[in-house]
Design a protein around this motif. Structure first.
Motif, short mmCIF file in Angstrom:
data_model
loop_
_atom_site.label_atom_id
_atom_site.label_comp_id
_atom_site.label_asym_id
_atom_site.label_seq_id
_atom_site.Cartn_x
_atom_site.Cartn_y
_atom_site.Cartn_z
N ALA A 71 -8.54 0.68 -6.83
CA ALA A 71 -8.35 0.12 -5.49
C ALA A 71 -6.96 -0.49 -5.44
CB ALA A 71 -9.41 -0.93 -5.19
N THR A 72 -6.28 -0.38 -4.31
CA THR A 72 -4.92 -0.87 -4.22
C THR A 72 -4.54 -1.12 -2.77
OG1 THR A 72 -2.66 -0.46 -5.01
CG2 THR A 72 -3.83 1.42 -4.04
N PHE A 73 -3.35 -1.69 -2.59
CA PHE A 73 -2.77 -1.85 -1.25
C PHE A 73 -1.26 -1.89 -1.39
CE2 PHE A 73 -4.17 -5.99 -2.87
CZ PHE A 73 -2.99 -6.73 -2.88
N PRO A 74 -0.52 -1.54 -0.32
CA PRO A 74 0.94 -1.49 -0.42
C PRO A 74 1.54 -2.88 -0.52
CG PRO A 74 0.22 -1.06 1.83
CD PRO A 74 -1.01 -1.10 0.99
N GLY A 75 2.77 -2.92 -1.03
CA GLY A 75 3.46 -4.19 -1.14
C GLY A 75 3.18 -4.91 -2.44
N PRO A 76 3.58 -6.17 -2.52
CA PRO A 76 3.36 -6.95 -3.74
C PRO A 76 1.87 -7.04 -4.07
CG PRO A 76 4.88 -8.09 -2.28
CD PRO A 76 4.32 -6.94 -1.49
N PRO A 77 1.51 -6.90 -5.36
CA PRO A 77 0.10 -6.90 -5.75
C PRO A 77 -0.48 -8.30 -5.85
CG PRO A 77 1.46 -6.60 -7.68
CD PRO A 77 2.42 -6.64 -6.50
N GLU A 78 -0.39 -9.04 -4.75
CA GLU A 78 -0.85 -10.43 -4.72
C GLU A 78 -2.04 -10.56 -3.79
OE1 GLU A 78 0.84 -14.95 -3.88
OE2 GLU A 78 2.05 -13.21 -3.36
N VAL A 79 -3.18 -10.94 -4.34
CA VAL A 79 -4.38 -11.16 -3.54
C VAL A 79 -4.29 -12.56 -2.94
CG1 VAL A 79 -6.89 -11.38 -3.57
CG2 VAL A 79 -5.78 -9.63 -4.96
N PRO A 80 -4.43 -12.70 -1.62
CA PRO A 80 -4.38 -14.04 -1.02
C PRO A 80 -5.41 -14.97 -1.66
CG PRO A 80 -4.27 -12.35 0.68
CD PRO A 80 -4.57 -11.64 -0.60
N GLU A 81 -5.03 -16.21 -1.81
CA GLU A 81 -5.86 -17.20 -2.51
C GLU A 81 -7.31 -17.26 -2.01
OE1 GLU A 81 -6.96 -19.88 -5.27
OE2 GLU A 81 -4.95 -19.02 -5.16
N PRO A 82 -7.58 -17.22 -0.70
CA PRO A 82 -8.97 -17.31 -0.26
C PRO A 82 -9.87 -16.19 -0.76
CG PRO A 82 -7.48 -17.72 1.58
CD PRO A 82 -6.65 -17.19 0.45
N PHE A 83 -9.27 -15.07 -1.21
CA PHE A 83 -10.06 -13.91 -1.61
C PHE A 83 -10.03 -13.66 -3.13
CE2 PHE A 83 -8.13 -12.83 2.63
CZ PHE A 83 -9.22 -13.28 3.36
#
Length: 352
Positions: A71-83
Motif C-alpha cells: 500500500a502506498t501514496f504519492p509524495g513524502p511517506p509520512e502518515v499524518p499523526e492522527p492516523f
C-alpha cells in the motif's frame, strides 16, 4: 490499464456502480492467482477516508488470501499523526519502493489520475486497475470502476466489495473503515449521513472497536503548536459577503513559513477548514495550504448554494458539491481571484 476498458464502457458519469460493475470487480479479485502482486494506492496528502479505506481493504484482502500486498501514496511517506495508530500500517511502502509492474492496482478515494501523483504510471504498467471512489467528478480511469457518488465515503464502497468477497469484519478492518467513515462524514454531521451510514457504523462498532478512543485520537488531539498556528491563520481570515452572488466567501491561507515558525507538520492544517466553514455570513469557505513556493493545496466547502466541485474541476481538481479541492498555483491573491471567477458560474439557483 486506463481509459474506456471493461466496465467503464457502460458507465454514466455521476451514476453509481451497476450490477455488472460489482460483478466485474468481484471477478477480478477472485481470479487473482496465489502469487499475484497487488498494489493499493490512495491519493496525495491522504486523509482518513483514503488511508482508512485502503488499509481496511488491504487487511480484508489478506483475509481473502492475497498476501503479496503493498500500500502506498504519492509524495513524502509520512502518515499524518492522527492516523499513525491505524491497523495495517505494515502494508505501507514509500512511493519509490512500490512495485513497478503489479498484477493489479487498486486505487482509493482518488477523483482523478492526477491525484495519484508520481504513481499514476502504475495504472498503465499494471495488469489491471480497479478504482474505488465516491467523488461525483470521477469519470472513471480504471479497467473496472466502482464509483458511487451517493456513498458517504470510499469506505462504504470498500466494505460492500469486501462483503461480496465473503470477508468477515474483524476489529482491525473495522477500525480502519470506521475512521474513514467518521472523517468523511464529519463525525456523522454532513449531508451524506444517511440511515445506511449509521447501519454501517453499527456493524463496525459491533466488532468491539472503541468510538471514544478513535474520536480522541483522530479529532480531539492536537499539538499546542498547532493551536497557536490555527489562531494566527484564523486571524488573517477574510470575509467577502458579495462573492458568489451575495452568498459570501470566507478564506484564509497558511504558508510553509507558518508551519516552520510553529514547528508543525502539514497534516495539522487539514482540520483548519472546519474552523473556517462555520462562518455564518458565507456559503463558501476556502483554505489555501502552501505545499511548495508558488503552489497551494486548496480545500473548499459549501453550505449548499454553490457546487464547489464545479469550481474545483474547472481549476484542475475535483470532489463533491459540498466539499472539493484542487492545486492552485501563483500567489494567494491569484488563486483566490481564480476561485472568485468561477463561483458565479457554479452557483445553484434554487428557482432555476
Amino acid at each position: 490499464m486506463t481509459g474506456t476498458a471493461g466496465a467503464e464502457l457502460d458507465r454514466t458519469v455521476g451514476a453509481g456502480p451497476t450490477g455488472a460493475d460489482w460483478a466485474a470487480a468481484e471477478a477480478l479479485l477472485r481470479a487473482l492467482p496465489p502469487t499475484a502482486r497487488v498494489l493499493l494506492i490512495c491519493h496525495v496528502n491522504p486523509d482518513g477516508d483514503a488511508l482508512g479505506s485502503m488499509l481496511g481493504f488491504g487487511l480484508g484482502l489478506r483475509q481473502f488470501g492475497v498476501h503479496r500486498l503493498q500500500a502506498t501514496f504519492p509524495g513524502p511517506p509520512e502518515v499524518p499523526e492522527p492516523f499513525r495508530g491505524l491497523p495495517g500500517l505494515d502494508l505501507l511502502v514509500p512511493a519509490g519502493a512500490a512495485d513497478a509492474d503489479p498484477d493489479l492496482v487498486i486505487c482509493f478515494d482518488a477523483a482523478s489520475e492526477s491525484r495519484l501523483g508520481e504513481l499514476a504510471g502504475r495504472l498503465s504498467s499494471a495488469g489491471a486497475a480497479l478504482v474505488l471512489d465516491h467523488h461525483a467528478s470521477n469519470a472513471g480511469f480504471g479497467t473496472v470502476n466502482l464509483i458511487d457518488p451517493t456513498a458517504a465515503a470510499t469506505s462504504v464502497v470498500a466494505e460492500h466489495l469486501l462483503a461480496r468477497l465473503g470477508v468477515t469484519l474483524d476489529p482491525a478492518i473495522a477500525e480502519c473503515l470506521y475512521v474513514a467513515l467518521t472523517t468523511d462524514t464529519g463525525s456523522f454531521r454532513f449531508e451524506a449521513t444517511t440511515p445506511a451510514v449509521h447501519e454501517l457504523a453499527a456493524r463496525l462498532l459491533a466488532t468491539g472497536i472503541s468510538p471514544g478512543d478513535i474520536s480522541r485520537r483522530v479529532f480531539d488531539t492536537r499539538p499546542f503548536g498547532a493551536v497557536r498556528l490555527f489562531g494566527e491563520v484564523l486571524g488573517r481570515a477574510r470575509l467577502e459577503p458579495a462573492a458568489a452572488d451575495g452568498r459570501g466567501l470566507v478564506w484564509t491561507f497558511a504558508t510553509l513559513d507558518d508551519l516552520a515558525r510553529h514547528d508543525q507538520r502539514p497534516y495539522v492544517l487539514e482540520a483548519l477548514i472546519d474552523s473556517v466553514r462555520c462562518t455564518a455570513e458565507a456559503d463558501v469557505s476556502c483554505v489555501l495550504k502552501q505545499t511548495v513556493p508558488g503552489q497551494w493545496a486548496v480545500s473548499m466547502r459549501s453550505k449548499g448554494a454553490v457546487d464547489v466541485s464545479r469550481v474545483a474541476v474547472v481549476l484542475g481538481g475535483g470532489g463533491h458539491r459540498f466539499a472539493a479541492g484542487f492545486t492552485g498555483r501563483g500567489t494567494v491573491e491569484q488563486v483566490i481571484e481564480a476561485i472568485r471567477g468561477q463561483l458565479d458560474a457554479a452557483l445553484i439557483h434554487p428557482d432555476a
